[in-house]
Scaffold this motif. Structure first.
Motif, PDB file in Angstrom:
ATOM      1  N   VAL A   6      11.263   8.310  -6.605  1.00 53.76           N
ATOM      2  CA  VAL A   6      12.350   7.631  -5.893  1.00 53.76           C
ATOM      3  C   VAL A   6      13.218   8.659  -5.167  1.00 53.76           C
ATOM      4  CG1 VAL A   6      14.495   6.315  -6.225  1.00 53.76           C
ATOM      5  CG2 VAL A   6      12.383   5.542  -7.304  1.00 53.76           C
ATOM      6  N   ALA A   7      13.526   9.767  -5.831  1.00 54.59           N
ATOM      7  CA  ALA A   7      14.338  10.820  -5.218  1.00 54.59           C
ATOM      8  C   ALA A   7      13.653  11.403  -3.981  1.00 54.59           C
ATOM      9  CB  ALA A   7      14.631  11.924  -6.229  1.00 54.59           C
ATOM     10  N   ALA A   8      12.329  11.390  -3.980  1.00 53.82           N
ATOM     11  CA  ALA A   8      11.566  11.891  -2.832  1.00 53.82           C
ATOM     12  C   ALA A   8      11.397  10.833  -1.745  1.00 53.82           C
ATOM     13  CB  ALA A   8      10.196  12.387  -3.299  1.00 53.82           C
ATOM     14  N   GLY A   9      11.942   9.639  -1.958  1.00 52.59           N
ATOM     15  CA  GLY A   9      11.915   8.601  -0.937  1.00 52.59           C
ATOM     16  C   GLY A   9      10.829   7.554  -1.073  1.00 52.59           C
ATOM     17  N   HIS A  10      10.060   7.596  -2.147  1.00 51.11           N
ATOM     18  CA  HIS A  10       8.981   6.623  -2.337  1.00 51.11           C
ATOM     19  C   HIS A  10       9.510   5.318  -2.935  1.00 51.11           C
ATOM     20  CE1 HIS A  10       5.845   9.546  -1.503  1.00 51.11           C
ATOM     21  NE2 HIS A  10       6.523  10.407  -2.245  1.00 51.11           N
ATOM     22  N   ARG A  11       8.774   4.251  -2.676  1.00 49.54           N
ATOM     23  CA  ARG A  11       8.987   2.998  -3.393  1.00 49.54           C
ATOM     24  C   ARG A  11       8.050   3.024  -4.580  1.00 49.54           C
ATOM     25  NH1 ARG A  11       7.131  -0.900  -0.274  1.00 49.54           N
ATOM     26  NH2 ARG A  11       6.446   0.521   1.326  1.00 49.54           N
ATOM     27  N   VAL A  12       8.515   2.553  -5.731  1.00 49.41           N
ATOM     28  CA  VAL A  12       7.787   2.729  -6.986  1.00 49.41           C
ATOM     29  C   VAL A  12       7.780   1.425  -7.773  1.00 49.41           C
ATOM     30  CG1 VAL A  12       7.715   4.041  -9.158  1.00 49.41           C
ATOM     31  CG2 VAL A  12       8.511   5.160  -7.067  1.00 49.41           C
ATOM     32  N   VAL A  13       6.674   1.195  -8.478  1.00 54.47           N
ATOM     33  CA  VAL A  13       6.623   0.139  -9.483  1.00 54.47           C
ATOM     34  C   VAL A  13       6.176   0.796 -10.784  1.00 54.47           C
ATOM     35  CG1 VAL A  13       4.257  -0.557  -8.859  1.00 54.47           C
ATOM     36  CG2 VAL A  13       5.731  -2.135 -10.136  1.00 54.47           C
ATOM     37  N   VAL A  14       6.901   0.518 -11.865  1.00 56.67           N
ATOM     38  CA  VAL A  14       6.556   1.023 -13.194  1.00 56.67           C
ATOM     39  C   VAL A  14       6.054  -0.154 -14.010  1.00 56.67           C
ATOM     40  CG1 VAL A  14       7.388   2.154 -15.287  1.00 56.67           C
ATOM     41  CG2 VAL A  14       8.354   2.798 -13.068  1.00 56.67           C
TER      42      VAL A  14
ATOM     43  N   ASP B 224       0.796  -1.220   0.000  1.00 55.53           N
ATOM     44  CA  ASP B 224       0.000   0.000   0.000  1.00 55.53           C
ATOM     45  C   ASP B 224       0.830   1.272   0.000  1.00 55.53           C
ATOM     46  OD1 ASP B 224      -2.117  -1.707   0.050  1.00 55.53           O
ATOM     47  OD2 ASP B 224      -2.730  -1.251   2.098  1.00 55.53           O
ATOM     48  N   ALA B 225       2.096   1.212   0.386  1.00 57.44           N
ATOM     49  CA  ALA B 225       2.896   2.428   0.494  1.00 57.44           C
ATOM     50  C   ALA B 225       3.578   2.820  -0.816  1.00 57.44           C
ATOM     51  CB  ALA B 225       3.941   2.263   1.587  1.00 57.44           C
TER      52      ALA B 225
ATOM     53  N   TRP C 172      19.145   2.733 -13.761  1.00 55.93           N
ATOM     54  CA  TRP C 172      19.418   3.520 -12.559  1.00 55.93           C
ATOM     55  C   TRP C 172      18.292   3.321 -11.544  1.00 55.93           C
ATOM     56  CZ3 TRP C 172      17.376   7.237  -9.471  1.00 55.93           C
ATOM     57  CH2 TRP C 172      18.241   7.907  -8.620  1.00 55.93           C
ATOM     58  N   LEU C 173      17.059   3.386 -12.014  1.00 59.01           N
ATOM     59  CA  LEU C 173      15.915   3.208 -11.119  1.00 59.01           C
ATOM     60  C   LEU C 173      15.948   1.838 -10.448  1.00 59.01           C
ATOM     61  CD1 LEU C 173      13.177   4.876 -13.327  1.00 59.01           C
ATOM     62  CD2 LEU C 173      13.893   5.654 -11.055  1.00 59.01           C
TER      63      LEU C 173
ATOM     64  N   ARG D 145      14.656   0.741  -4.927  1.00 58.88           N
ATOM     65  CA  ARG D 145      13.369   1.326  -4.536  1.00 58.88           C
ATOM     66  C   ARG D 145      12.370   1.334  -5.684  1.00 58.88           C
ATOM     67  NH1 ARG D 145      13.288   3.385   0.198  1.00 58.88           N
ATOM     68  NH2 ARG D 145      11.542   4.769  -0.153  1.00 58.88           N
ATOM     69  N   CYS D 146      12.776   0.802  -6.839  1.00 54.05           N
ATOM     70  CA  CYS D 146      11.899   0.862  -8.010  1.00 54.05           C
ATOM     71  C   CYS D 146      11.986  -0.422  -8.825  1.00 54.05           C
ATOM     72  CB  CYS D 146      12.282   2.060  -8.883  1.00 54.05           C
ATOM     73  SG  CYS D 146      11.200   2.310 -10.302  1.00 54.05           S
ATOM     74  N   GLU D 147      10.813  -0.970  -9.116  1.00 47.73           N
ATOM     75  CA  GLU D 147      10.715  -2.079 -10.059  1.00 47.73           C
ATOM     76  C   GLU D 147      10.272  -1.492 -11.397  1.00 47.73           C
ATOM     77  OE1 GLU D 147       8.772  -5.936  -8.614  1.00 47.73           O
ATOM     78  OE2 GLU D 147       7.849  -4.351  -7.409  1.00 47.73           O
ATOM     79  N   VAL D 148      10.942  -1.831 -12.459  1.00 50.04           N
ATOM     80  CA  VAL D 148      10.509  -1.445 -13.801  1.00 50.04           C
ATOM     81  C   VAL D 148      10.135  -2.748 -14.499  1.00 50.04           C
ATOM     82  CG1 VAL D 148      11.109  -0.311 -15.967  1.00 50.04           C
ATOM     83  CG2 VAL D 148      12.050   0.559 -13.810  1.00 50.04           C
ATOM     84  N   LEU D 149       8.837  -2.967 -14.669  1.00 56.91           N
ATOM     85  CA  LEU D 149       8.337  -4.222 -15.207  1.00 56.91           C
ATOM     86  C   LEU D 149       7.923  -4.049 -16.663  1.00 56.91           C
ATOM     87  CD1 LEU D 149       6.108  -5.286 -12.180  1.00 56.91           C
ATOM     88  CD2 LEU D 149       8.488  -5.913 -12.647  1.00 56.91           C
ATOM     89  N   GLU D 150       8.602  -4.753 -17.540  1.00 54.19           N
ATOM     90  CA  GLU D 150       8.247  -4.734 -18.955  1.00 54.19           C
ATOM     91  C   GLU D 150       7.247  -5.850 -19.235  1.00 54.19           C
ATOM     92  OE1 GLU D 150      11.971  -3.115 -21.343  1.00 54.19           O
ATOM     93  OE2 GLU D 150      12.488  -4.887 -20.146  1.00 54.19           O
ATOM     94  N   HIS D 151       6.499  -5.695 -20.310  1.00 54.25           N
ATOM     95  CA  HIS D 151       5.450  -6.647 -20.694  1.00 54.25           C
ATOM     96  C   HIS D 151       4.464  -6.840 -19.549  1.00 54.25           C
ATOM     97  CE1 HIS D 151       7.834  -7.320 -24.234  1.00 54.25           C
ATOM     98  NE2 HIS D 151       8.870  -7.592 -23.468  1.00 54.25           N
ATOM     99  N   ALA D 152       4.153  -5.734 -18.865  1.00 50.12           N
ATOM    100  CA  ALA D 152       3.217  -5.732 -17.742  1.00 50.12           C
ATOM    101  C   ALA D 152       2.112  -4.729 -18.066  1.00 50.12           C
ATOM    102  CB  ALA D 152       3.933  -5.357 -16.450  1.00 50.12           C
ATOM    103  N   GLU D 153       0.991  -5.247 -18.534  1.00 49.71           N
ATOM    104  CA  GLU D 153      -0.111  -4.398 -18.982  1.00 49.71           C
ATOM    105  C   GLU D 153      -1.135  -4.211 -17.870  1.00 49.71           C
ATOM    106  OE1 GLU D 153      -3.368  -4.134 -22.608  1.00 49.71           O
ATOM    107  OE2 GLU D 153      -2.191  -5.964 -22.351  1.00 49.71           O
ATOM    108  N   VAL D 154      -1.459  -2.954 -17.583  1.00 55.29           N
ATOM    109  CA  VAL D 154      -2.490  -2.654 -16.599  1.00 55.29           C
ATOM    110  C   VAL D 154      -3.841  -2.823 -17.289  1.00 55.29           C
ATOM    111  CG1 VAL D 154      -3.484  -0.900 -15.082  1.00 55.29           C
ATOM    112  CG2 VAL D 154      -0.997  -1.089 -15.318  1.00 55.29           C
ATOM    113  N   LEU D 155      -4.615  -3.791 -16.822  1.00 53.39           N
ATOM    114  CA  LEU D 155      -5.909  -4.098 -17.430  1.00 53.39           C
ATOM    115  C   LEU D 155      -7.046  -3.339 -16.763  1.00 53.39           C
ATOM    116  CD1 LEU D 155      -5.494  -7.963 -17.720  1.00 53.39           C
ATOM    117  CD2 LEU D 155      -5.079  -6.237 -19.477  1.00 53.39           C
TER     118      LEU D 155
END
Length: 185
Positions: A26-34, A6-7, A104-105, A110-120
């Protein structure tokens, strides 16, 4: 299989805007998923032979440029980038900037960059459509986390985030031909 975090903040799209949004989060301290339906910078690469209409300084903010030039360990080594006045092709911008920014991310941890991940689908968790739309000032809707249905590698999964930034772009051949007034079919 549900994934609950949730965070973290979800970013839809791994093009220039989505990656920079993730960078600032990420620079502001958040955890991120792309979540990227295709590959990082794939739409930019599709017009790879075309020179961008603006110089690199207008396509790569100074803080992100500094991070790429400094690097972040072996997973994101320091990059020698073209000058601020360089006009790159789409393919050059993807290979020199976007892929490096995605690396870099990821290297931040603190960041996942997920390819072939479609938001349905995307909605506020625990609320039905008619709920949480009371009088102005009702915080019940804004307090609920977002819940996304994401398809990756042929499997669908739930993901939960505190906030979502939609950087999916404005053009997709699959929807452009059927869009009507107001962007609705």
């Amino acid at each position: 299989m549900p994934v609950s975090d949730d965070a973290r903040v979800g970013v839809v799209g791994a093009g220039p805007v989505g990656l920079y949004a993730a960078f600032r989060l990420v620079a502001a301290g958040h955890r991120v998923v792309v979540w990227e339906r295709g590959v990082v910078g794939g739409n930019v690469d599709a017009w790879g032979h075309v020179t961008l209409f603006s110089a690199l300084a207008l396509n790569l903010p100074k803080d992100a440029r500094g991070a790429l030039e400094q690097g972040l360990g072996a997973a994101a080594p320091p990059r020698a980038l073209p000058g601020d006045d360089a006009f790159l092709t789409g393919a050059e911008f993807r290979s020199s900037v976007l892929l490096a920014l995605a690396a870099w991310l990821r290297a931040t941890g603190r960041c996942e960059v997920l390819e072939h991940a479609e938001v349905l689908g995307l909605a506020r968790a625990t609320l039905l459509k008619k709920e949480g739309i009371a009088a102005t000032g009702d915080g019940s809707r804004s307090d609920a986390p977002f819940r996304a249905v994401v398809r990756k590698d042929g499997a669908e999964a739930w993901a939960t985030c505190a906030a979502v930034v939609d950087c999916s772009g404005t053009y997709a051949a699959a929807t452009a031909q059927r869009s009507g007034a107001g962007g609705l079919a």
